[in-house]
Design an enzyme around this catalytic site. Structure first.
Site, PDB file in Angstrom:
ATOM      1  N   GLU A 148     -34.248   6.123  29.954  1.00  0.00           N
ATOM      2  CA  GLU A 148     -33.932   4.991  29.062  1.00  0.00           C
ATOM      3  C   GLU A 148     -33.913   3.625  29.754  1.00  0.00           C
ATOM      4  O   GLU A 148     -33.160   2.734  29.361  1.00  0.00           O
ATOM      5  CB  GLU A 148     -32.588   5.235  28.348  1.00  0.00           C
ATOM      6  CG  GLU A 148     -32.567   6.519  27.544  1.00  0.00           C
ATOM      7  CD  GLU A 148     -31.228   6.798  26.873  1.00  0.00           C
ATOM      8  OE1 GLU A 148     -30.486   5.843  26.591  1.00  0.00           O
ATOM      9  OE2 GLU A 148     -30.932   7.973  26.632  1.00  0.00           O
ATOM     10  N   GLU A 152     -15.240   8.267  14.788  1.00  0.00           N
ATOM     11  CA  GLU A 152     -14.726   6.911  14.528  1.00  0.00           C
ATOM     12  C   GLU A 152     -14.829   6.531  13.059  1.00  0.00           C
ATOM     13  O   GLU A 152     -14.093   5.680  12.578  1.00  0.00           O
ATOM     14  CB  GLU A 152     -15.529   5.872  15.318  1.00  0.00           C
ATOM     15  CG  GLU A 152     -15.329   5.952  16.802  1.00  0.00           C
ATOM     16  CD  GLU A 152     -16.351   5.093  17.533  1.00  0.00           C
ATOM     17  OE1 GLU A 152     -16.944   4.204  16.901  1.00  0.00           O
ATOM     18  OE2 GLU A 152     -16.544   5.323  18.732  1.00  0.00           O
ATOM     19  N   HIS A 181     -25.186  14.685  21.209  1.00  0.00           N
ATOM     20  CA  HIS A 181     -24.134  14.444  22.204  1.00  0.00           C
ATOM     21  C   HIS A 181     -22.983  13.710  21.539  1.00  0.00           C
ATOM     22  O   HIS A 181     -23.198  12.791  20.751  1.00  0.00           O
ATOM     23  CB  HIS A 181     -24.674  13.615  23.376  1.00  0.00           C
ATOM     24  CG  HIS A 181     -23.597  13.260  24.364  1.00  0.00           C
ATOM     25  ND1 HIS A 181     -22.985  14.217  25.143  1.00  0.00           N
ATOM     26  CD2 HIS A 181     -22.996  12.086  24.671  1.00  0.00           C
ATOM     27  CE1 HIS A 181     -22.063  13.627  25.896  1.00  0.00           C
ATOM     28  NE2 HIS A 181     -22.044  12.344  25.620  1.00  0.00           N
ATOM     29  N   CYS A 220     -18.853  12.157  22.397  1.00  0.00           N
ATOM     30  CA  CYS A 220     -17.815  11.977  23.411  1.00  0.00           C
ATOM     31  C   CYS A 220     -16.538  11.459  22.777  1.00  0.00           C
ATOM     32  O   CYS A 220     -16.489  10.311  22.377  1.00  0.00           O
ATOM     33  CB  CYS A 220     -18.273  11.041  24.526  1.00  0.00           C
ATOM     34  SG  CYS A 220     -19.283   9.661  23.998  1.00  0.00           S
ATOM     35  N   HIS A 240     -17.550   8.571  34.436  1.00  0.00           N
ATOM     36  CA  HIS A 240     -16.925   7.245  34.367  1.00  0.00           C
ATOM     37  C   HIS A 240     -16.402   6.794  35.726  1.00  0.00           C
ATOM     38  O   HIS A 240     -15.894   5.686  35.863  1.00  0.00           O
ATOM     39  CB  HIS A 240     -15.794   7.242  33.332  1.00  0.00           C
ATOM     40  CG  HIS A 240     -16.295   7.563  31.956  1.00  0.00           C
ATOM     41  ND1 HIS A 240     -16.356   8.854  31.475  1.00  0.00           N
ATOM     42  CD2 HIS A 240     -16.805   6.773  30.977  1.00  0.00           C
ATOM     43  CE1 HIS A 240     -16.868   8.833  30.256  1.00  0.00           C
ATOM     44  NE2 HIS A 240     -17.153   7.589  29.932  1.00  0.00           N
TER      45      HIS A 240
END
Length: 758
Positions: A486, A607, A643, A645, A696
């Site tokens: 990407e 969300e 995917h 998260c 992270h």
């Protein structure tokens, strides 16, 4: 006379001045005094904009250097004890350490503020948490506004919402509501300090009333507001983000002086409060979206209200304007290229003027603002009839969808056989989530190309060089299913938005995500379609470099929707399905071009959940349908990955299973595979790839750590359905640690494969 007030304003400035000053301060390029001066200037500008809209009260206490809930943790003495800081004498440096961590302590956890894209710092409550008042933050801002000759209303998040958005920590089990009796006197102290400083009205925000609160929490409102009402200022209890109609009887009985309700998100709740006998503040301009209001229509709602309430009617935005960009007038490119769209928008400063016009119309009659009302009506009419928005071909395609258009040809059990027949993958197949490090060279090439300083051919060559490097490194590591990395993508939503019709972009439409991080969401203004292929050329080039399967990479329809400013003239579900069909064109083109493993990322499905559980099923149904639509029509042998998260799956697992992706990869390493247990207990039917290390952090995990996680996964998921991958994309990492981390992952995978083969 109708009163106009504000609840909150963007903090970062028209051109992200606060962000740049904060980051300079963190890099030690400016002093604390210089940062404080920038902040003071921004506050003053914000108040002057509110005053220019003829506001009766400007908002104070809403400005923060990082997050308003962190300010409240400091004001109540509820900062985490693990830092060892004194909340009464906290330095700015220490304040930032709470938000960002330091060498001894990790940062306070962040999560989304209700159902917005703003993140707050989650209070950490222990059974023995002690509170101590420090009203300095609020008092100082009140005094600053008063010094400018302005009438100000401090805004503080209320005690029940403060406890609700926190988390219980420590080894002792307790209910954080039990801390209320210790917290209340501290609130009284803070409010009294504001009264002493001259506050006539104080706004107390209780958005927790819009969620499914347990009974004992709802009951607690009576005692809390009986106590707070003893303070000798008038209290405006403010609710937003949803309806509080179910609590109407309770809210009417509370001894407060006024109530604010959100009539944008929940216009239907007005009936429940029509007989309210105190100040009723009507949230009538959208504080969360960027569309210009039809002011004549708004007046049809508030004029009858004014006739009934008289001086008891207040008006404001639905919630704080924190969630909208600052100023439309600086968007010169948008104005030049899309003048119609420009005329349909209103950012924060334009919304303040809409409220000014509404106040004038209510107090002096519509004739006093006839010109402004005519302009508002003209914009609404032009938007309703625009051929740029409403496209017959898109509407027809949606309307003509056959029944079961969102279903794959065969069930997973048949598909996986067809896929394995050509993929021929070993046990514990390995892959990456998508992105590889975005180096300075990549960013510079993209910026130069956008500015016209780099030709299209040179840009393509630069990106192909990066793709070749990514493919080569994955082959060296012996990964099974490869990704192209990407390099060509700046942002997982913006990249697709720029290539789909119905989307537009701003230059300065920034909103705060958290701290100094701002995002610039695309605007979905019209019907969505895909004029031409978006990713096929990059993916096929990557596939030409290797015999191993190459994964196509797309951002899913729900995530594109969630991370954009969405048109408000049709249901969100319809917009989402339009995006899904556009992505489906891309999926089928990738398949035709020989890319037979395709990932459709959906990090934002959770969300989008509505605040009230009763509304979840309807949302999850259309979100799941949209995901399935995006991959419908594929051959059984094409493998669809997704995917996700986040930290909570248990309550939406049936909906995730119903998405019917062949492989789901999830972020699990930080929770020590706890998340995976839910998938195991639920007997999740398809393949699953739990993240075996945390991307992270630049830290390289030990082989023992990765092995521990992978063995835990093998206990929960049948090994023939288990994939091995990092937690997330590697975009933010450096190359050195990326290769070292992946090498550890591969070493452990090879070791366990050998063991399982025995």
């Amino acid at each position: 006379m109708t009163t106009l007030h504000f609840s909150g304003f963007p903090r970062v400035g028209a051109f992200r001045e606060l962000k740049f000053a904060q980051e300079k301060y963190w890099r030690k390029e400016i002093s604390e005094q210089e940062l404080l001066a920038v902040a003071k200037d921004l506050r003053e500008k914000n108040w002057k904009h509110q005053a220019a809209a003829n506001a009766d009260f400007v908002a104070v206490g809403d400005f923060t250097f990082y997050d308003h809930i962190l300010d409240l943790q400091v004001a109540t003495g509820a900062i985490p004890a693990r830092f060892g800081f004194d909340s009464q004498n906290l330095s700015l440096e220490q304040f930032f350490q709470l938000a960002r961590g330091n060498k001894d302590q990790f940062a306070i956890e962040m999560t989304k503020w209700f159902d917005t894209n703003y993140h707050y710092l989650v209070p950490e409550f222990h059974a023995d948490t002690e509170f101590k008042a420090n009203a300095k933050h609020y008092v100082q801002q009140l005094q600053e506004a008063q010094a400018l000759g302005l009438k100000a209303k401090p805004t503080v998040v209320g005690p029940l919402t403060f406890l609700w958005v926190g988390k219980e920590k420590g080894t002792v089990e307790f209910n954080r509501l039990s801390l209320l009796q210790k917290l209340l006197p501290v609130y009284v102290e803070i409010l009294n300090a504001l009264v002493e400083a001259g506050a006539e009205w104080i706004q107390i925000d209780e958005p927790a009333l819009t969620v499914d609160l347990p009974k004992e929490w709802v009951e607690a409102y009576k005692d809390v507001y009986a106590t707070l009402s003893k303070v000798s200022a008038k209290i405006l209890l403010s609710t937003y983000f949803g309806s509080v109609a179910e609590h109407a009887a309770l809210l009417k009985s509370l001894p407060v002086d006024g109530l604010h309700i959100d009539l944008v998100r929940a216009p239907e709740q007005l009936d429940a409060f029509a007989d309210y006998d105190k100040v009723l503040s009507a949230g009538i301009i959208d504080g969360r979206n960027i569309w210009r209001a039809n002011l004549n229509k708004v007046l049809e709602t508030v004029e009858p209200l004014q006739a009934k309430l008289g001086d008891r009617l207040w008006i404001s935005s639905s919630c704080s304007l924190l969630h909208t960009p600052f100023d439309l007038s600086v968007e010169e490119k948008l104005k030049a290229n899309k003048p119609d769209l420009y005329s349909w928008l209103a950012f924060t400063l334009q919304k303040t003027q809409e409220l000014r016009v509404l106040k004038a119309a209510l107090n002096e009659g519509r004739d006093s603002v006839a010109e402004e009302l005519a302009a508002s009506q003209a914009a609404a009419d032009s938007r309703a009839n625009s051929s740029e928005i409403h496209r017959a071909d898109v509407a027809k395609r949606l309307a003509d969808l056959p029944a079961n258009a969102d279903q794959r040809k065969s069930p997973f059990a048949d598909r996986i056989k067809a896929q394995q027949a050509w993929l021929n993958l070993p046990l514990l197949p390995t892959t990456n989530i998508g992105s590889f490090p975005q180096t300075t060279e990549i960013r510079q090439a993209r910026a130069a190309f956008k500015k016209g300083e780099l030709s299209a051919a040179d840009y393509e060559a630069a990106m192909k060089k990066e793709i070749a490097l990514v493919v080569e490194e994955q082959e060296k590591l012996d990964l099974d299913v490869l990704v192209h990395g990407e390099a060509e993508r700046n942002d997982m939503v913006e990249y697709f938005g720029e290539l789909l019709s119905g989307f537009a972009f701003t230059q300065y439409g920034w909103v705060q995500s958290y701290g100094s991080r701002c995002v610039k969401p695309p605007i979905i203004f019209g019907d969505v379609s895909r004029p031409e292929a978006m990713t096929v050329a990059w993916s096929t080039y990557a596939q030409s470099l290797t015999k191993r399967p190459m994964k196509g990479m797309l951002t899913g329809p729900v995530t594109i929707l969630q991370w954009s400013f969405v048109r408000n003239d049709i249901p969100r579900s319809t917009v989402c399905k339009q995006i899904a069909l556009a992505l489906n064109d891309e999926v089928l083109d990738l398949e035709k071009a020989g890319i037979k493993v395709i990932q459709i990322d959906e990090p934002a499905i959770r969300e989008g959940l509505p605040l009230k559980r009763a509304d979840w099923d309807a949302y999850l149904n259309w979100a799941g349908e949209s995901f399935r639509l995006s991959s419908a029509g594929c051959e059984d042998s094409t493998q669809i990955h997704t995917h996700m998260c986040y930290s909570e799956f248990n309550d939406i697992l049936p909906a995730i299973a119903a998405m019917d992706a062949d492989v789901i990869t999830i972020e699990t390493s930080r929770s020590d595979m706890e998340l995976l247990t839910a998938f195991g207990e639920f007997k999740y039917p398809n393949d699953i790839g739990p993240g075996v290390y945390d991307i992270h952090s630049p830290r390289v995990p030990t082989e023992a750590e990765v092995e521990h996680l992978l063995r835990k996964a093998i206990e929960v998921v049948p090994v023939e359905r288990l994939w091995v991958n990092p937690d997330c994309g590697l975009k933010t990492r450096g190359w050195k640690e990326t290769l070292e981390q992946l090498q550890v992952m591969m070493n452990v995978t090879h070791k366990l494969r050998a063991e399982l083969a025995k």
